[in-house]
Design an enzyme around this catalytic site. Sequence first.
Site, PDB file in Angstrom:
ATOM      1  N   ASP A 101      -0.899   9.145   0.389  1.00 31.13           N
ATOM      2  CA  ASP A 101      -0.515  10.542   0.198  1.00 31.13           C
ATOM      3  C   ASP A 101       0.982  10.765  -0.061  1.00 31.13           C
ATOM      4  O   ASP A 101       1.830  10.206   0.647  1.00 31.13           O
ATOM      5  CB  ASP A 101      -0.860  11.356   1.441  1.00 31.13           C
ATOM      6  N   TRP A 111       0.811  -1.218   0.000  1.00 36.69           N
ATOM      7  CA  TRP A 111       0.000   0.000   0.000  1.00 36.69           C
ATOM      8  C   TRP A 111       0.845   1.269   0.000  1.00 36.69           C
ATOM      9  O   TRP A 111       1.830   1.387   0.739  1.00 36.69           O
ATOM     10  CB  TRP A 111      -0.882   0.010   1.240  1.00 36.69           C
TER      11      TRP A 111
END
Length: 449
Positions: free
Chosen positions: A22, A19
Amino acid sequence: MKNKAINKPKLHLTGKRNWINDPNGLIYYKEKYHMFYQHFPYAPQWGTMHWGHAISDDMVNWTYEPIALFPTKLYDRNGCFSGSAIEVNGDLYLYYTSVKYLDTPEDNITVPKDDVFEASQAMIISKDGFNFDNFNDKSLIIPAIEDKDLGHYTHTRDPKVWEYKDNYYIILGTKVKKDDNEKYTGKLLYYKSKDAKKWEYINSFELHGLGDMWECPDIFSVDGKYVLTLSPENYYTDGINPTNNAVFGIVDFEEETCNTKFKKDDFRVVDLGLDYYAPQSFIDKEGRRVQIGWIRMNKPFENHTWLGMMSLPRVVEVKNGQIITNVHPNISSLFTKEVDIDHIDLKNSICIKATLKNNSKINIGGYEISFENNTITGDRAKVCNQENVALKSSTKVLEDNCYIEVYIDYGVVEVYINNGQYVMSHIVNPLESKLEASNLSDFKVYTIN
């Protein structure tokens, strides 16, 4: 290129695996571009946040570095959330939101129970931008907010730091509950420092109705105007579009005092595709204001081990009172080899340049761009298995003979409309090798030479 494997984008940074979200700490520092990013290194799903790290000479070819930030303190034991970077006297200062869960589910300790946690703000200093002593060089700079009228104990985060004259400033996003409103109100908090280490609260601004929690605030001056970027939660509540979206607008701002004024109508979404979120800006080597955002994915492509990617870098300008975002010249200048439409391999990065008129259509392996009734629509319904996304996106009414540049990379399409008047980015399944077009003028296709 940085990602040579055929099952990854070549120009859009992903994690090595698992994963990412931002972008954090974007900076040109000691002749290198540094991109840090939210990263859960153990699975392709959201979990205890670390800061991944990549460097580049040109924002095209990226090299992975070891994880920069990871939990070591009581205040950040459950995650190092988003933040920013600044150079101070030759050192690299990283600022981030430090997270401590108040409770955890028994079956998954990497997430907070009921989304409740303590959020404070912390920093770490590196002498070279590569070595980060997570055990000895962290410090807590802004404790969790206890005053409910000032901000939210859990949802105050994402410090963006900048220097102005002889001082340093932080902008934070938060939300507050007003007695006369059932819903939360989005709010900005400002802090000031002489040494970039000790901070004091100086100002705030709040506005009801522009979503609620304002994530990843970023304010900067470009072309004589102040641009504010926010990522409000619950911006859309129509049950069709993703609820949280990145928006920007031109605002009134007095930098020394951080007095801020704007209205809801001053803002529009940054990217019409609504996959683009949490953008952050910085100054590149040539002094341009560059913005990069996270292009969201909610599940990996089939048989893939990575999830999420960064957008192409975009140059932000203000022209005729409108914010313009165009692909960075380091990217656009790569596409110099013109190729025939019948010999396109969509597994490679390509760029399409075309002028559209009414009833123009382009079909890129099932991703359809059309121009009808003076409106451009991007339709990924046939090539997207992501959940809870906007399958179709459209511009407002445009003039005829609309110029577009389309950048196709593995798993993503970015459409730049009228030289950056609008951008439309979409995650798509890896596309097949077929390209069709009709009723176009000046249609050309380029690959990287």
